[in-house]
Design an enzyme around this catalytic site. Structure first.
Site, mmCIF file in Angstrom:
data_model
loop_
_atom_site.group_PDB
_atom_site.id
_atom_site.type_symbol
_atom_site.label_atom_id
_atom_site.label_comp_id
_atom_site.label_asym_id
_atom_site.label_seq_id
_atom_site.Cartn_x
_atom_site.Cartn_y
_atom_site.Cartn_z
ATOM 1 N N GLY A 1 0.680 5.941 -0.034
ATOM 2 C CA GLY A 1 -0.439 6.749 -0.156
ATOM 3 C C GLY A 1 0.709 8.050 -0.107
ATOM 4 O O GLY A 1 2.001 7.913 0.092
ATOM 5 N N MET B 1 0.926 10.045 2.660
ATOM 6 C CA MET B 1 1.521 10.126 4.189
ATOM 7 C C MET B 1 2.410 9.127 4.162
ATOM 8 O O MET B 1 3.361 8.997 5.233
ATOM 9 C CB MET B 1 0.287 10.267 5.067
ATOM 10 C CG MET B 1 -0.401 11.481 5.134
ATOM 11 S SD MET B 1 -1.560 11.348 6.619
ATOM 12 C CE MET B 1 -0.539 11.088 8.007
ATOM 13 N N GLY C 1 0.905 -1.257 0.020
ATOM 14 C CA GLY C 1 -0.088 0.004 -0.119
ATOM 15 C C GLY C 1 0.626 1.341 0.163
ATOM 16 O O GLY C 1 2.017 1.431 0.561
ATOM 17 N N ASP D 1 -14.381 9.217 7.540
ATOM 18 C CA ASP D 1 -13.932 8.781 6.297
ATOM 19 C C ASP D 1 -14.228 7.459 5.878
ATOM 20 O O ASP D 1 -13.354 6.749 5.207
ATOM 21 C CB ASP D 1 -12.466 9.107 5.935
ATOM 22 C CG ASP D 1 -11.847 9.251 4.578
ATOM 23 O OD1 ASP D 1 -12.757 9.552 3.937
ATOM 24 O OD2 ASP D 1 -10.803 9.017 4.330
#
Length: 580
Positions: A301, A303, A299, A416
């Site tokens: 992203g 951040m 994964g 979220d």
């Protein structure tokens, strides 16, 4: 409006925090005063539309049958106006032409009946609700009697039979088969009975075109031909209605499929680039972080990154989330990462991803070790199925609601929820839905937030108060869960604007399409989703558990009457959109 996308990465077989979370650097979303941003969804309906007036009826169709019914109302109004024109012409004709005085009186009375009923029906059908079966029966009988009276004056073999023929065909196109049968039987019986009396010599034919002008054999033949034409008009009208309904139904089904495919393609395009980047070695692969040795990158992203990992002691699997070194200079990012670790660590629930270890690497990078999940997230299912069965949605919502209740009891709002953050993990041979990524969550009662008062979340699943930058509570998560259920059931999210600003605008001011207009669903599911997606948080379910129970009841056909009434009241104030 400045938009920053916080992309924390996701994968079909990982607990990584998925994208794209949108951080909109604006306190509030103001409503525009000029055209643009889907203004058609924000403007108040016109007077005709608001009342369902005849000039805007086509905008309120929710099914092929309803579309034909509304078309019938418009057609009937035109027919009544033409009938008044015919009545005026007939009255002028009987004044000018010769003929039997008694026959003139009969046809004048018939015209008078139509002259009274037609304006009355035009008045009451200004609203669609005024178009009822009882009133249509009255119009049909009045029209049948008025048309039949013309036979006495013009004759059973005269062109007056053409008017009757047209009336039978017109009413045969309608939605009420009983009305059609009544009109056909009345007209056919009147013509056949009058003709039979004349042919038998039991009555005179005072008409301008008398049947008695023909030989008896010709009288019988003419009467039979007229009766056959009446029957053909009736059968043709009913067959035309059936074929039209079938064609409109096929078109409606095709439009639904296209709409769902467009939504799926938009989601697939959004994920394609990300999917191509995962599965290989990352910069920290083979390094030891805390108690875990990192494996492939699963994964990525904005951040941080997520690695598959194994425990150096017992060899158990895990997923380790590492913050990017470049984010260390931003205290906000670090604090947000640490907050996620703290919040998730205290949420002990089988439907929330479990935290195994929290710490920092030798290079002072914060990391979060979580349970390694096997399975797929909801986004994976939706990319392949467009829409899923209500039974699966009930299961999904039930599991997620348990997790949200645990978060609510701990004073945590996720903020979220979206398909990427709901993971179907294989646990003990069964599927268990788990909630991922509490990176933008909020602790109720805390001083301030980790987002600096900005609008944070995923626009398509964001509650209206969240999109406006207002303070949120657990009912924002209830809204998001309802939006996810809508997406799963209907094949498209409740709001899908061209871009982030237009989507946020629709969330705050727009209305979604009626679910049962997009998929074959019970009306009670419309009601439950209307409450879950209500603009005002007080109109929504108080908890995710209540929403889950109502969704299950609606699917089973056992929704409580009080909830039905509550949903109907909300829909009267904020009806579903008719187009999108």
């Amino acid at each position: 409006m400045r938009v920053a996308v916080a992309d924390d990465g996701d994968d079909d077989e990982t607990v990584a925090s998925p994208p794209p979370t949108v951080d909109v650097r604006a306190r509030r979303l103001s409503r525009p005063s000029a055209p643009g941003l889907h203004e058609d969804a924000t403007q108040a309906p016109s007077a005709g539309a608001a009342t369902g007036g005849p000039d805007s009826l086509s905008a309120f169709t929710t099914s092929p049958a309803e579309a034909l019914r509304l078309d019938e109302i418009l057609r009937t109004r035109v027919f009544l106006k033409l009938a008044l024109v015919v009545v005026v012409a007939a009255l002028v004709a009987i004044v000018i032409a010769d003929g039997d005085p008694v026959a003139k009186t009969v046809v004048a009375l018939g015209c008078g009946v139509i002259a009274v009923v037609a304006p009355w029906m035009l008045w009451v059908t200004r609203e669609p609700e005024g178009y009822t079966t009882r009133r249509i029966v009255i119009v049909a009988i009045a029209g049948g009697l008025g048309a039949s009276s013309s036979l006495v004056y013009w004759g059973a073999a005269s062109p007056a039979t053409a008017v009757i023929l047209f009336g039978i065909y017109f009413f045969s196109l309608g939605t009420q088969p009983g009305v059609t049968v009544i009109l056909y039987a009345l007209c056919a019986a009147s013509h056949l009975g009058f003709s039979a009396l004349v042919i038998a010599g039991a009555a005179d034919d005072p008409g301008l075109v008398p049947l008695t002008a023909l030989a008896v054999r010709d009288q019988v033949a003419t009467t039979l031909v007229v009766q056959v034409l009446f029957a053909v008009a009736f059968v043709t009208g009913r067959a035309s209605r059936r074929t039209t309904l079938a064609a409109v139904s096929r078109l409606d089904a095709a439009v639904r499929v296209v709409s769902q495919r467009e939504a799926v393609l938009a989601e697939v395009r959004q994920e394609l680039d990300r999917a191509l980047k995962l599965g290989g070695p990352g910069r920290y692969t083979d390094q030891v972080v805390g108690s875990f040795r990192l494996g492939p990158l699963i994964g990525r992203g904005g951040m941080g990154e997520v690695y598959e990992a194994v425990h150096t002691g017992d060899g158990s699997a895990a997923a380790v989330k590492l913050l990017h070194p470049s984010t260390l200079a931003d205290a906000h990012h670090v604090e947000r990462f640490v907050r996620e670790a703290e919040l998730v660590a205290r949420l002990d629930c089988p439907h929330i991803v479990a935290v195994r270890e929290v710490g920092t690497t030798a290079g002072e990078l914060p990391y979060l070790a979580m349970e390694r999940l096997r399975g797929h997230d909801l986004a994976h299912y939706l990319r392949r199925r467009r829409a899923v069965a209500p039974s699966l949605v009930v299961e999904l919502v039930r599991d997620v609601a348990i997790g949200l209740e645990a978060a609510r009891n701990a004073g945590v709002v996720h903020r979220d929820l979206k398909p990427h953050n709901l993971f179907a993990a294989e646990v003990g041979g069964r599927r268990r839905w788990k909630i991922l990524d509490f990176g933008v969550s909020k602790a109720i009662g805390s001083q301030g937030t980790l987002t600096g008062g900005h609008v944070v979340g995923t626009p398509a699943f964001m509650a209206p108060e969240q999109a406006r930058g207002e303070e949120v509570d657990h009912r924002a998560d209830v809204y998001a869960l309802a939006a996810i259920a809508y997406r799963a059931l209907c094949g498209q999210p409740p709001h899908r604007g061209r871009d982030v600003p237009s989507t946020l605008h629709d969330v705050v001011y727009g209305a979604p399409r009626q679910p049962s207009a997009l998929a074959t669903l019970p009306v009670d599911l419309d009601r439950v989703l209307a409450l879950g997606l209500a603009k005002a948080r007080d109109d929504r379910f108080a908890t995710a558990a209540e929403f889950a129970q109502a969704l299950a009841a609606a699917t089973a056909g056992s929704l409580d009457d009080a909830l039905r009434a509550r949903a109907d009241a909300v829909l009267r104030r904020s009806p579903w959109a008719t187009t999108r």
